[in-house]
Design an enzyme around this catalytic site. Structure first.
Site, mmCIF file in Angstrom:
data_model
loop_
_atom_site.group_PDB
_atom_site.id
_atom_site.type_symbol
_atom_site.label_atom_id
_atom_site.label_comp_id
_atom_site.label_asym_id
_atom_site.label_seq_id
_atom_site.Cartn_x
_atom_site.Cartn_y
_atom_site.Cartn_z
ATOM 1 N N ASP A 80 0.566 -1.175 0.211
ATOM 2 C CA ASP A 80 -0.189 0.313 -0.126
ATOM 3 C C ASP A 80 0.858 1.210 -0.196
ATOM 4 O OD1 ASP A 80 -2.581 1.445 0.227
ATOM 5 O OD2 ASP A 80 -3.037 0.663 2.560
ATOM 6 N N HIS A 81 -0.204 2.581 -0.489
ATOM 7 C CA HIS A 81 0.641 3.611 0.518
ATOM 8 C C HIS A 81 2.607 3.680 -0.044
ATOM 9 C CE1 HIS A 81 -3.489 5.681 -0.323
ATOM 10 N NE2 HIS A 81 -3.145 4.937 1.118
ATOM 11 N N HIS A 178 -9.192 9.048 3.918
ATOM 12 C CA HIS A 178 -9.025 7.361 5.415
ATOM 13 C C HIS A 178 -9.119 8.390 7.097
ATOM 14 C CE1 HIS A 178 -4.958 7.451 2.175
ATOM 15 N NE2 HIS A 178 -5.636 5.794 2.198
ATOM 16 N N GLY A 179 -9.156 6.839 7.230
ATOM 17 C CA GLY A 179 -9.673 7.386 9.089
ATOM 18 C C GLY A 179 -10.996 7.133 9.274
ATOM 19 N N HIS A 206 -10.080 4.359 -1.565
ATOM 20 C CA HIS A 206 -9.033 4.053 -0.446
ATOM 21 C C HIS A 206 -10.139 4.947 0.970
ATOM 22 C CE1 HIS A 206 -4.735 3.768 -1.308
ATOM 23 N NE2 HIS A 206 -5.868 3.083 -2.665
ATOM 24 N N GLY A 207 -9.694 4.819 2.064
ATOM 25 C CA GLY A 207 -10.631 5.586 2.877
ATOM 26 C C GLY A 207 -12.720 4.924 3.391
ATOM 27 N N SER A 209 -13.267 2.397 5.473
ATOM 28 C CA SER A 209 -13.958 2.204 6.734
ATOM 29 C C SER A 209 -14.831 3.374 6.369
ATOM 30 C CB SER A 209 -12.394 2.385 7.190
ATOM 31 O OG SER A 209 -12.096 1.061 7.695
ATOM 32 N N ASN A 228 -9.764 -0.546 0.028
ATOM 33 C CA ASN A 228 -9.336 -0.727 0.617
ATOM 34 C C ASN A 228 -9.195 -0.323 2.037
ATOM 35 O OD1 ASN A 228 -7.649 -1.228 -1.027
ATOM 36 N ND2 ASN A 228 -5.866 1.129 -0.473
ATOM 37 N N THR A 231 -9.215 0.977 8.971
ATOM 38 C CA THR A 231 -9.033 1.732 9.657
ATOM 39 C C THR A 231 -10.255 0.368 10.740
ATOM 40 O OG1 THR A 231 -8.938 3.468 9.615
ATOM 41 C CG2 THR A 231 -10.484 3.823 11.636
HETATM 42 O O1 G3H Z 1 -4.584 2.411 2.153
HETATM 43 C C1 G3H Z 1 -5.447 2.121 2.380
HETATM 44 C C2 G3H Z 1 -6.498 2.347 3.079
HETATM 45 O O2 G3H Z 1 -7.365 3.244 2.520
HETATM 46 C C3 G3H Z 1 -7.749 2.242 4.553
HETATM 47 O O3 G3H Z 1 -8.252 2.867 4.867
HETATM 48 O O4 G3H Z 1 -8.312 3.489 7.308
HETATM 49 O O5 G3H Z 1 -10.241 5.036 6.483
HETATM 50 O O6 G3H Z 1 -9.861 2.216 6.286
HETATM 51 P P1 G3H Z 1 -9.137 3.362 6.353
HETATM 52 ZN ZN ZN Z 2 -5.390 4.150 1.776
#
Ligand code: G3H
Ligand code: ZN
Length: 277
Positions: A80-81, A178-179, A206-207, A209, A228, A231
């Site tokens: 990832d990233h 994210h988060g 992404h993000g 969650s 993805n 969190t």
């Molecule tokens: O790359 C990982 C994520 O984009 C996870 O995002 O922590 O909001 O689920 P998240």
């Molecule tokens: Zn991400």
């Protein structure tokens, strides 16, 4: 069965479902993801964040690759990233060949150059590349509407970016963060529609969650092929430990796996990948 992430995503794009890419940090994470995917007969991706790679190094990659090979469902392994070439080198030398080259912190021109250079290298080793255009932040707090829009993926630039860099999948910024979401989730559906219309490679969100289920379903309808999730899994893990009365270590580890597996199963059902293995 170990599968290329590119193949998993292309199949998902053709089949109108999406692949869950779950960030894992250790054996408990791997067990939770693989057990959920095997139970639901779903393809899946084990995803390693560079911070986890720095911690677990080759041993973590080897564990993920061997778990993918031993699983009875198509399983990919993805870094990832990655914004530092040395992280990418460590992944490649450890046998991990699906990599997110993340130049999203750079301006547009430099993101192209950074992504182009690393994509050529990864492709020369038969690897697969995800890149990001726009900038997914931790939160949008304190930003004005024009500032938020400036961070989102521009469809025409995305077309040019993909053509110049030759990446295999593209992470889009359409209001996802994210988060934890501190405000109600607000995704730019028109932007996603416009991007999907002109980009012919799989798109990634992404993000995930905290994104409401009905929005996830709409994302799939509009052409997202990989979600993805980090969190929500971490929260399940840490809450289980914080609330545990268990005094046996293996008992605690099993409880942690079960808590994360519950989250993964719900996501795989939501993504429509159940039964697609
Ligand atoms: O790359 C990982 C994520 O984009 C996870 O995002 O922590 O909001 O689920 P998240
Ligand atoms: Zn991400």
């Amino acid at each position: 069965m170990f599968f290329s992430t590119k193949e998993l995503l292309n199949d998902a794009l053709q089949g109108n479902y999406a692949i869950g890419a779950f960030n894992i940090y250790n054996l408990e994470g791997v067990k939770a993801v693989i057990s959920a995917a095997e139970k639901l007969k779903s393809p899946v991706i084990l995803q390693i964040h560079p911070a986890a790679l720095t911690y677990g190094k080759e041993a973590l990659v080897a564990m993920c690759l061997s778990a993918a090979e031993a699983s009875c469902v198509p399983t990919g392994v993805h870094l990832d990233h990655s914004s530092k070439p040395e992280e990418i080198d460590l992944a490649l030398s450890s046998g991990l060949h699906s990599i997110m080259v993340d130049g999203s912190h750079l301006d547009y021109q430099r993101n192209i150059e950074f992504t182009q250079k690393l994509t050529q290298r990864i492709h020369s080793l038969d690897g697969v590349v995800e890149a990001e255009l726009g900038r997914i932040s931790g939160s949008e707090d304190g930003l004005t509407v024009p500032e938020i829009e400036a961070k989102m993926t521009d469809p025409q630039r995305a077309l040019e970016f993909v053509a110049l860099t030759q990446v295999d999948m593209l992470a889009v910024c359409i209001g996802n963060v994210h988060g934890r979401y501190s405000k109600p989730v607000n995704l730019d559906w028109q932007r996603l529609t416009n991007i999907r219309q002109i980009i012919n490679i799989p798109l990634v969100l992404h993000g995930t969650s905290g994104v409401p289920d009905e929005m996830v379903i709409k994302c799939i309808e509009l052409g997202i092929s990989k979600f993805n999730i980090n969190t929500e899994l971490r929260q399940a893990y840490m809450k289980t430990i914080a609330q545990s009365q268990e005094d046996d270590l293996l008992g605690l580890m099993n409880n942690v796996v079960n808590a994360m597996q519950t989250v993964v199963e719900a996501k795989l059902r939501l993504f429509g990948s159940q039964g697609k293995a």
